[in-house]
Design an enzyme around this catalytic site. Structure first.
Site, PDB file in Angstrom:
ATOM      1  N   CYS A  80       0.849  -1.184   0.000  1.00 36.90           N
ATOM      2  CA  CYS A  80       0.000   0.000   0.000  1.00 36.90           C
ATOM      3  C   CYS A  80       0.884   1.234   0.000  1.00 36.90           C
ATOM      4  CB  CYS A  80      -0.927   0.011   1.215  1.00 36.90           C
ATOM      5  SG  CYS A  80      -2.125   1.374   1.163  1.00 36.90           S
ATOM      6  N   TYR A  86      -5.406   3.431  11.366  1.00 38.32           N
ATOM      7  CA  TYR A  86      -6.297   2.377  11.837  1.00 38.32           C
ATOM      8  C   TYR A  86      -6.050   1.052  11.119  1.00 38.32           C
ATOM      9  CZ  TYR A  86      -8.756   3.861   7.623  1.00 38.32           C
ATOM     10  OH  TYR A  86      -9.072   4.199   6.324  1.00 38.32           O
ATOM     11  N   SER A 178     -11.678   5.157  -0.307  1.00 40.42           N
ATOM     12  CA  SER A 178     -11.492   5.419   1.112  1.00 40.42           C
ATOM     13  C   SER A 178     -11.075   6.872   1.324  1.00 40.42           C
ATOM     14  CB  SER A 178     -10.426   4.480   1.692  1.00 40.42           C
ATOM     15  OG  SER A 178     -10.829   3.132   1.558  1.00 40.42           O
ATOM     16  N   ARG A 319     -13.141 -14.392   1.117  1.00 43.42           N
ATOM     17  CA  ARG A 319     -11.968 -13.584   0.803  1.00 43.42           C
ATOM     18  C   ARG A 319     -10.787 -14.472   0.440  1.00 43.42           C
ATOM     19  NH1 ARG A 319     -15.058 -11.178   4.495  1.00 43.42           N
ATOM     20  NH2 ARG A 319     -15.340  -8.915   4.372  1.00 43.42           N
ATOM     21  N   ASP A 590       3.712  34.311  16.367  1.00 45.37           N
ATOM     22  CA  ASP A 590       4.383  33.595  15.284  1.00 45.37           C
ATOM     23  C   ASP A 590       4.722  34.527  14.117  1.00 45.37           C
ATOM     24  OD1 ASP A 590       5.195  31.085  13.892  1.00 45.37           O
ATOM     25  OD2 ASP A 590       3.535  31.643  12.565  1.00 45.37           O
TER      26      ASP A 590
END
Length: 620
Positions: A80, A86, A178, A319, A590
C-alpha cells in the site's frame, strides 16, 4: 489565508474545461445540465442469458447455516502507498516474498472456479490494488467470465484518476474510495502521507465517467474525525455519492480501543440533529450497509455497523488473500491455502472439496469480537488521552462542507470573511480587523487600564468538585444530554505586548510574513471551530457566529484581541471564545517572532458569558 491553498487546489481539480488523463487522451467534463456518461453495467443480452440459465447455487459455497456465498473479495497485493493509522503500523508490515504471492494466472484460475460455482460479484482489494501493475489486465479478463455481474474495486484513490479510464474500458463497474477526512492537513496525519488532492481528483474522475453512486468509505474515529460527519453528508446534496460511515474495527497493529469507536446509533443521532428528515431506505439482501437519504439530496448516506450491529447472519462474502489463503470470515483466524493446492496440481474437484470444507466450517458469527464490543459501554463518558493528542498538532480549517459542494459544481472560490479597517486618533493610521461587522459591535478599543475583579451579574454557584474527573480520578466528559438548549454567548480577550519595533511593523503592515492582523483574525475564527479537537474534554459545539477583533494599543505597543462566540445548545461557549483569543494571540507571536522574541502574551481571560444555568457572568 488557510482557505486559499485548499480552494486553489480544488479549483484545479474541478475546473470545468477539457482535462487530460495520464494517457494523454483528452477527457471532456460534461457541462452543467448535460447528461453524464452512463455507468458501466452488464449488457442487457448478458443479463437475459444469466436469468435464463440460472443454475441451483453451489453446495460448495453454501455453509451449514444455508448462507450462499456469491461475493468474492480478492486481494491483489499486500503493498500500500499509504500508512493509515487504523490499518497498519507506521513502519508498515512484513511483506510476503513475491514468489509466495498469487500470480495473475492463479488469480484468474481461482476467479473462474468461484464464478462457475455461483459467485456473481468480485471486488479487488489490497493493500492498495491499483499499485499492482497488471490490475487493468486482470479486470479485463475477469470481465470475460460468464456469470459475473459486478467487478468492483476498493481503493485509496491515489492512483484512481490516472487509471480509471482504462479500468472502465476494461469492465470495472463499481468503485469504493477510502477517505476519512475533508481536511488536507488531517488527511496527511491519518494516512502518514500526502495525497489529498489526488484522492479528490479520483472522486471527481469517477463522477465524470458516470459511476453512480460513487461510494466513499469513511472510518469514523472518536477524537479524530467524528466532527466531520455533517461535512461528508452535505456532499451528497449535489453529488451522486454514497458516503459510508464505518465503525472503527480492530486489526493487527492498529491498537484498537473501544473508546475510539463511534457507534452507528451515535452517528445517526448526530446527523438527525441537523437533518431530522433523514429517512431509512429498504435494506438490500446481504447488504452490510444501513442506507439513509435526505429528501431532495442526490446521494445518500450509509452506515457499516460491523461492531455494534453485526450482519453475520446474512454474510455472503469470502476472501482470498494476496498469498492465496481463503478466509471465510474477515475477523476469523482460520485460513486454508488455495495457492498450495494449485501449485501441487490439484484438480478442480479437489479444489472445490477444499473450498467446500472451509465454507462448511464457517461460524454463525465471530463471537469473541462481538462479546468484546457488547461488554464495552454503549456511550463513551471519557476520551482516551492518546486519541485526543493525535490531533493537537493540526492547524486548519474553514468549515468546508458547503464550499466543497459549491466548488465541485462550479469551480468558485470560497469568500474570505469581510475585513474592517478603522482609523483611530491622529498620525499613523490605527488598524482594526474584525471577522464580522455587527450593528451592535462595540467600536471602541478595550481599555488598557487595570481591571477590577470580576463580579457575576447573577447567581453563579461554585462546585466543590472537578466536573471533568470521575470518582476514580479519571478524566471524564460532562454529560449534557439532559440540559436544555439555550442561546449561549461568550466573549474572551487577550493582549499581545509586541514592543515598539514589532508594533510599528504591524501598524504599518510591513512584516515580511504578511498582514499579521488578517492572519491572526482568521486563525482565531478557525480555532473557535476546532476547540473540541484541541481541548480533549470539550463538547463539539455548532457555532452560529464567531467574531474576532484585533485593535492596536499605542500606549502599550500592544494588540488587543477580543473574540466572541455564539451558539444555541446545552453547553456554553466560553472555551471556544478563550481558544479563539489565545490562538489569535499565538498567531501574532508567530508572525512577529523574527523581529523580536521579547513578546509577551498576557491577560487571556473570559470577559463575559450568558445563557447558562448558573447565571450570567460579566467582568467589570
Amino acid at each position: 489565508m488557510a482557505a486559499q491553498p485548499v480552494s486553489r487546489m480544488l479549483r484545479r481539480v474541478l475546473r470545468s474545461s477539457v482535462r487530460s488523463c495520464s494517457s494523454g487522451a483528452p477527457v471532456t467534463q460534461p457541462h452543467p445540465g448535460e447528461p453524464s456518461q452512463p455507468a458501466v453495467e452488464v449488457p442487457s443480452g448478458r443479463r437475459r442469458f444469466l436469468r435464463e440459465h440460472a443454475a441451483p447455487f453451489s453446495a460448495f459455497l453454501t455453509d451449514s447455516l444455508g448462507r450462499h456465498h456469491s461475493y468474492l473479495r480478492i486481494s491483489l497485493t499486500e503493498k500500500c502507498n499509504l500508512r493509515c493509522q487504523y490499518c497498519m503500523p507506521e513502519d508498515g508490515v512484513p511483506l510476503t516474498p513475491k514468489a509466495d504471492l498469487l500470480t495473475t494466472e492463479e488469480v484468474l484460475t481461482l476467479a473462474r472456479l468461484f464464478v462457475k460455482e455461483g459467485v456473481d460479484k468480485i471486488r479487488l482489494t489490497g493493500g492498495e490494488p491499483l499499485v499492482r501493475p497488471d490490475v487493468v489486465d486482470i479486470v479485463a479478463q475477469l470481465h470475460q467470465l460468464e456469470g459475473l455481474r459486478t467487478i468492483g474495486i476498493t481503493t485509496n484513490g491515489i492512483s484512481l484518476a490516472r487509471l480509471l479510464p482504462q479500468l472502465q474500458k476494461a469492465g470495472l463497474s463499481a468503485i469504493n474510495i477510502s477517505l476519512d477526512t475533508l481536511v488536507p492537513a488531517k488527511f496527511e496525519f491519518i494516512v502518514r502521507r500526502k495525497g489529498f488532492r489526488k484522492v479528490m481528483e479520483g472522486i471527481h474522475k469517477a463522477i465524470e465517467l458516470g459511476y453512480s453512486p460513487v461510494k466513499v468509505n469513511c472510518v469514523v474515529m472518536r477524537g479524530l474525525n467524528e466532527d466531520e460527519l455533517p461535512d461528508f453528508v452535505a456532499l451528497t446534496e449535489g453529488l451522486p455519492l454514497d458516503v459510508r460511515f464505518i465503525e472503527y474495527m480492530p486489526f493487527d497493529g492498529n491498537k484498537w480501543n473501544f473508546r475510539k469507536m463511534v457507534s452507528y446509533k451515535e452517528m445517526l443521532d448526530t446527523l438527525r440533529q441537523q437533518w431530522p428528515e433523514l429517512e431509512k431506505l429498504p435494506e438490500e439482501e446481504s447488504s452490510t450497509a444501513k442506507a439513509f437519504k435526505i429528501p431532495g439530496f442526490r446521494g445518500r448516506v450509509s452506515f457499516i455497523t460491523s461492531m455494534s450491529e453485526h450482519f453475520c447472519g446474512t454474510c455472503n462474502r469470502l476472501r482470498i488473500t494476496a498469498d492465496g489463503n481463503l478466509k471465510v470470515c474477515l475477523f476469523g483466524n482460520s485460513e486454508v491455502s488455495l495457492r498450495d493446492h494449485l501449485r501441487a496440481g490439484a484438480s478442480e474437484e479437489e479444489l472445490l472439496s477444499v473450498i467446500g470444507a472451509a465454507v462448511g466450517r464457517k461460524k454463525r458469527q465471530h463471537a469473541e469480537l462481538f462479546l468484546m464490543c457488547q461488554d464495552s459501554p454503549p456511550a463513551i463518558p471519557s476520551i482516551s488521552f492518546r486519541a485526543s493528542l493525535h490531533v493537537q498538532g493540526l492547524r486548519h480549517r474553514v468549515s468546508f462542507s458547503s464550499q466543497m459542494v459549491t466548488l465541485w459544481k462550479g469551480g468558485r472560490l470560497p469568500q474570505i470573511p469581510v475585513l474592517a479597517q478603522r482609523w483611530l486618533g491622529s498620525g499613523l493610521p490605527q488598524r482594526h480587523y474584525g471577522s464580522h461587522l455587527d450593528s451592535d459591535a462595540n467600536p471602541k478599543c478595550l481599555s488598557p487600564e487595570p481591571r477590577a475583579p470580576a463580579t457575576p451579574s447573577g447567581p453563579l454557584p461554585t462546585s466543590d468538585q472537578l466536573t471533568h474527573v470521575d470518582r476514580e480520578g479519571q478524566a471524564a466528559m460532562v454529560d449534557v444530554g439532559g440540559k436544555p438548549d439555550t442561546e449561549r454567548v461568550a466573549v474572551a480577550s487577550a493582549v499581545v505586548l509586541l514592543g515598539p519595533v514589532a508594533y510599528k511593523l504591524v501598524q504599518e503592515n510591513q512584516l515580511k510574513k504578511g498582514d499579521a492582523l488578517v492572519v491572526a483574525q482568521l486563525a482565531g475564527v478557525q480555532a473557535a471551530k476546532l476547540t473540541s479537537q484541541l481541548i480533549p474534554l470539550c463538547h463539539h459545539v455548532a457555532l452560529s457566529h464567531v467574531q474576532v477583533q484585533l485593535e492596536l494599543d499605542s500606549t502599550r505597543h500592544a494588540v488587543v484581541v477580543r473574540a466572541s462566540c455564539r451558539a444555541r445548545g446545552p453547553t456554553g461557549v466560553e472555551m471556544e471564545a478563550l481558544t479563539s483569543a489565545a490562538v489569535a494571540a499565538l498567531t501574532l507571536y508567530d508572525m512577529c517572532k523574527a523581529v523580536s522574541r521579547d513578546i509577551v502574551l498576557a491577560e487571556i481571560k473570559l470577559v463575559s458569558k450568558t445563557g447558562g444555568q448558573r447565571g450570567d457572568f460579566h467582568r467589570t
